[in-house]
Design a protein around this motif. Structure first.
Motif, PDB file in Angstrom:
ATOM      1  N   ARG A 182       1.003  -1.158  -0.044  1.00 19.23           N
ATOM      2  CA  ARG A 182      -0.043  -0.059  -0.054  1.00 19.23           C
ATOM      3  C   ARG A 182       0.931   1.204   0.177  1.00 19.23           C
ATOM      4  NH1 ARG A 182      -3.385  -2.973   3.381  1.00 19.23           N
ATOM      5  NH2 ARG A 182      -2.515  -2.104   5.231  1.00 19.23           N
ATOM      6  N   SER A 233      -7.929  -0.214  -3.877  1.00 18.82           N
ATOM      7  CA  SER A 233      -7.753  -1.304  -2.923  1.00 18.82           C
ATOM      8  C   SER A 233      -9.121  -1.971  -2.983  1.00 18.82           C
ATOM      9  CB  SER A 233      -7.474  -0.732  -1.778  1.00 18.82           C
ATOM     10  OG  SER A 233      -7.250  -1.764  -0.815  1.00 18.82           O
ATOM     11  N   ILE A 275      -5.718   3.791  -9.118  1.00 22.51           N
ATOM     12  CA  ILE A 275      -5.330   2.488  -8.277  1.00 22.51           C
ATOM     13  C   ILE A 275      -6.361   2.204  -7.235  1.00 22.51           C
ATOM     14  CG2 ILE A 275      -3.916   0.822  -7.127  1.00 22.51           C
ATOM     15  CD1 ILE A 275      -1.569   2.225  -8.880  1.00 22.51           C
ATOM     16  N   TYR A 309      -5.993  -5.510  -5.630  1.00 21.66           N
ATOM     17  CA  TYR A 309      -5.896  -4.029  -6.201  1.00 21.66           C
ATOM     18  C   TYR A 309      -6.536  -4.099  -7.665  1.00 21.66           C
ATOM     19  CZ  TYR A 309      -3.044  -2.423  -2.080  1.00 21.66           C
ATOM     20  OH  TYR A 309      -2.525  -2.321  -1.025  1.00 21.66           O
TER      21      TYR A 309
END
Length: 248
Positions: free
Chosen positions: A216, A238, A236, A244
């Motif tokens: 991360r 999560s 991007i 991802y």
């Protein structure tokens, strides 16, 4: 008579002070600095801005060469890296290229060959920065469609993230993660696939657990670096407890 046309190009070498390649560079007007230890070169490099060194020539063993290349590329700098392979073996060459080395020369290659490579790389840099109004872009025919998502592109074998006219040179970790996202079905990357990809460039951690917070943090730094380079924020996202996604 000494050729001073390359006085602006500073080259560092992982090599003894006296070596044939270095003598050839100095004779042709390159500003040269040699380091016998990889740790000394890395320590001095961390103290300098990207513009202070235009190229680094690696003449150590494969482990030292890869270690220096990884540290330089991890800083996101776009200087040129040229390495001399100890043996013309595919695995050694592949290891060097995977760490961001631009060109690998053979043990028997001469200083003239190195000079030709550096001049070609220097010419490429000049072409890329020659015009602010017409910035360098990879020809469309050289961009694999797998690495195009809308206005986003991965070029130069995945080392360059592009959006319109703006671009960002990636670190090794950023490169493997984005290649994974661009290649994945639906552009969704499970955590385990991501970790396996990162382990390929961090083999010393192969038997250790890489915390997902580390991944991360890598994505977070990438977003910040992209914005500072003039790119939009990379989309991007999560996916909780899964991985991802590159949002389309």
């Amino acid at each position: 008579m000494q050729n001073n046309q390359k006085d602006h190009l500073s080259v560092w070498m992982l090599a003894p002070e006296e070596n044939s390649w270095g003598s050839g560079l100095a004779h042709n007007g390159y500003q040269l600095r040699c380091f016998e230890q990889a740790s000394d070169l890395c320590r001095q490099y961390r103290m300098l801005a990207d513009q202070a060194v235009h190229a680094v020539v690696l003449m150590g063993d494969v482990a030292a060469n890869c270690r220096v290349a990884q540290q330089i590329r991890s800083r996101g700098h776009g200087l040129f890296l040229v390495a001399r392979a100890q043996l013309p073996l595919g695995n050694e060459i592949a290891a060097l290229l995977s760490q961001g080395v631009d060109c690998v020369l053979r043990p028997e290659d001469t200083a003239d060959c190195l000079l030709a490579v550096l001049r070609a790389l220097d010419y490429r840099r000049a072409q890329q920065t020659a015009s602010v109004e017409a910035p360098w872009r990879l020809p469309k025919g050289m961009i694999d469609s797998r690495y195009c998502i809308g206005p986003w592109q991965l070029a130069e074998k995945g080392w360059l993230l592009m959006h319109g006219e703006a671009s960002l040179r990636l670190t090794p970790a950023e490169r493997v993660m984005l290649l994974g996202l661009f290649e994945a079905p639906g552009h969704v990357l499970p955590h385990q696939v991501l970790l396996d990809a990162v382990m390929q460039i961090w083999p010393e951690n192969r038997h250790k657990s890489l915390q997902l917070t580390g991944c991360r943090d890598l994505f977070s730094r990438l977003r910040g670096r992209a914005e500072r380079a003039g790119l939009p924020r990379p989309p991007i996202e999560s996916l909780r407890d899964y991985g991802y996604a590159w949002a389309i």
